[in-house]
Design an enzyme around this catalytic site. Structure first.
Site, PDB file in Angstrom:
ATOM      1  N   GLN A  69     -32.612  69.527 -19.775  1.00 26.76           N
ATOM      2  CA  GLN A  69     -31.863  69.837 -21.045  1.00 26.76           C
ATOM      3  C   GLN A  69     -31.325  68.421 -21.712  1.00 26.76           C
ATOM      4  O   GLN A  69     -30.197  68.134 -21.851  1.00 26.76           O
ATOM      5  CB  GLN A  69     -31.097  70.653 -20.720  1.00 26.76           C
ATOM      6  CG  GLN A  69     -31.571  71.895 -20.373  1.00 26.76           C
ATOM      7  CD  GLN A  69     -31.563  72.373 -22.515  1.00 26.76           C
ATOM      8  OE1 GLN A  69     -31.395  72.092 -23.507  1.00 26.76           O
ATOM      9  NE2 GLN A  69     -32.595  73.430 -22.583  1.00 26.76           N
ATOM     10  N   SER A  70     -31.552  67.149 -21.525  1.00 25.97           N
ATOM     11  CA  SER A  70     -31.564  65.678 -21.672  1.00 25.97           C
ATOM     12  C   SER A  70     -30.496  65.692 -22.752  1.00 25.97           C
ATOM     13  O   SER A  70     -31.438  65.625 -23.776  1.00 25.97           O
ATOM     14  CB  SER A  70     -32.368  64.307 -21.116  1.00 25.97           C
ATOM     15  OG  SER A  70     -32.006  63.267 -21.647  1.00 25.97           O
ATOM     16  N   ASN A  71     -28.867  65.552 -23.098  1.00 22.98           N
ATOM     17  CA  ASN A  71     -28.664  65.247 -24.461  1.00 22.98           C
ATOM     18  C   ASN A  71     -29.389  63.845 -25.095  1.00 22.98           C
ATOM     19  O   ASN A  71     -29.146  63.742 -25.790  1.00 22.98           O
ATOM     20  CB  ASN A  71     -27.070  64.819 -23.877  1.00 22.98           C
ATOM     21  CG  ASN A  71     -26.528  66.319 -23.590  1.00 22.98           C
ATOM     22  OD1 ASN A  71     -27.192  67.210 -24.357  1.00 22.98           O
ATOM     23  ND2 ASN A  71     -25.741  65.805 -22.396  1.00 22.98           N
ATOM     24  N   ALA A  73     -32.044  62.414 -24.509  1.00 22.92           N
ATOM     25  CA  ALA A  73     -33.569  62.337 -24.783  1.00 22.92           C
ATOM     26  C   ALA A  73     -33.419  63.709 -25.986  1.00 22.92           C
ATOM     27  O   ALA A  73     -33.810  62.451 -26.743  1.00 22.92           O
ATOM     28  CB  ALA A  73     -34.272  63.207 -23.908  1.00 22.92           C
TER      29      ALA A  73
END
Length: 326
Positions: A69-71, A73
């Site tokens: 859930q990388s912001n 990325a």
């Protein structure tokens, strides 16, 4: 250094009444969650420099990595689509992989996604090297962006933010003696600390770690600070004693929440009308609240907390934890 002009800047500074009402402390919040909706948060300031560098080098493919859930990325993928570039995201597998939140937006804008197991993620440099070679052989010109955009070039975005804060102090007629920010991969903190030294100020910069214990967090920040010297006019040396990291609020670990943390974020949202996320800003604001409630940071009179975004972190798992089935 050249950079793109994507973010909605300057982001405003607001008084946080929650702390005045509950702890009688003077706390303000800088709304970097409002840098832009689809690419909101601190990542955008870093990517303005990094993607401009990719453009200058005629790159057509962005490779980066992070959690599922990388912001960062998601922001990279959205900006890649905006500027007609391809993106490849290497995301670390979690217990449950659902197409929601940031992962949904990654797919929506056409990012190519490779899910890596915990074991594979430990071998990330080799995997990135192989994928970069494959893309090069197929006629592309790839550009690798580190996790969180946290290298010397990306961190310049928060040197800019530091000077933006100084200008806003003049406009508001207030001086912040303490700046509090989430620390994950180190770039945001490094940029603020670099700006503090470059401007010859003596503000206390506090990083609330949501990822690493203090020793590793300090090492990561020092690495970014050293890398920053190749882009500035000055050659600064930093010691670990200049870095102020609080690691008491990592809780169950990166991306993992406890009910008391989520309930604090709910209370803050209802009293303040500001949404915090459960991975980054929520844990950090909870940490700041606990520190002040426990009588720490007594020397801090005017505190500026930087909201680094991350609203898409409110996944189904977090919502059910707080409310059960709605």
């Amino acid at each position: 250094m050249d950079k793109l002009m994507i973010a909605n800047l300057p982001t405003k500074i607001e008084k946080v009444h929650f702390f005045r009402q509950n702890l009688h402390k003077s706390v303000f919040i800088k709304r970097d969650d409002q840098t832009g909706m689809a690419t909101s948060g601190n990542k955008l300031r870093k990517l303005e420099y990094l993607i401009k560098d990719a453009q200058n080098k005629k790159c057509d493919y962005l490779i980066t990595n992070g959690g599922i859930q990388s912001n960062h990325a998601r922001a990279t993928a959205v900006i890649a689509a905006k500027y007609k570039m391809n993106s490849l995201l290497l995301l670390k597998e979690s217990e449950k992989v659902k197409t929601e939140g940031n992962l949904f937006f990654d797919k929506l804008v056409g990012a190519k996604i490779k899910i890596l197991s915990e074991q594979q993620y430990q071998n990330l440099p080799c995997i990135i090297k192989e994928l970069k070679e494959e893309l090069t052989e197929s006629g592309h010109n790839p550009y690798v962006i580190p996790m969180g955009g946290s290298d010397g070039l990306g961190a310049l975005g928060y040197v800019d933010a530091y000077y933006e804060i100084l200008r806003q102090e003049e406009q508001l007629g207030i001086e912040f003696d303490t700046i509090v920010v989430t620390d994950g991969s180190g770039g945001t903190y490094a940029g603020l600390l670099y700006g503090n030294k470059e401007a010859n100020k003596n503000k206390t910069i506090i990083g609330m770690s949501v990822l690493n214990q203090m020793e590793q967090a300090v090492r990561d920040i020092l690495h970014v600070l050293e890398d920053m010297n190749q882009y500035g006019d000055n050659l600064f040396r930093f010691s670990d004693k200049e870095i102020n990291i609080i690691d008491r609020y990592i809780g169950l670990g990166y991306g993992k929440s406890q009910l008391d943390e989520l309930k604090f974020m709910e209370r803050f949202a209802r009293e303040e009308g500001i949404i915090l996320d459960p991975v980054y800003t929520g844990k950090s604001m909870y940490g700041l609240y606990r520190e002040l409630k426990n009588g720490n940071l007594q020397e801090s009179q005017n505190i500026l907390f930087i909201h680094t975004g991350g609203m898409f972190g409110w996944t189904d798992e977090k919502i059910k934890m707080l409310y059960g089935s709605i």
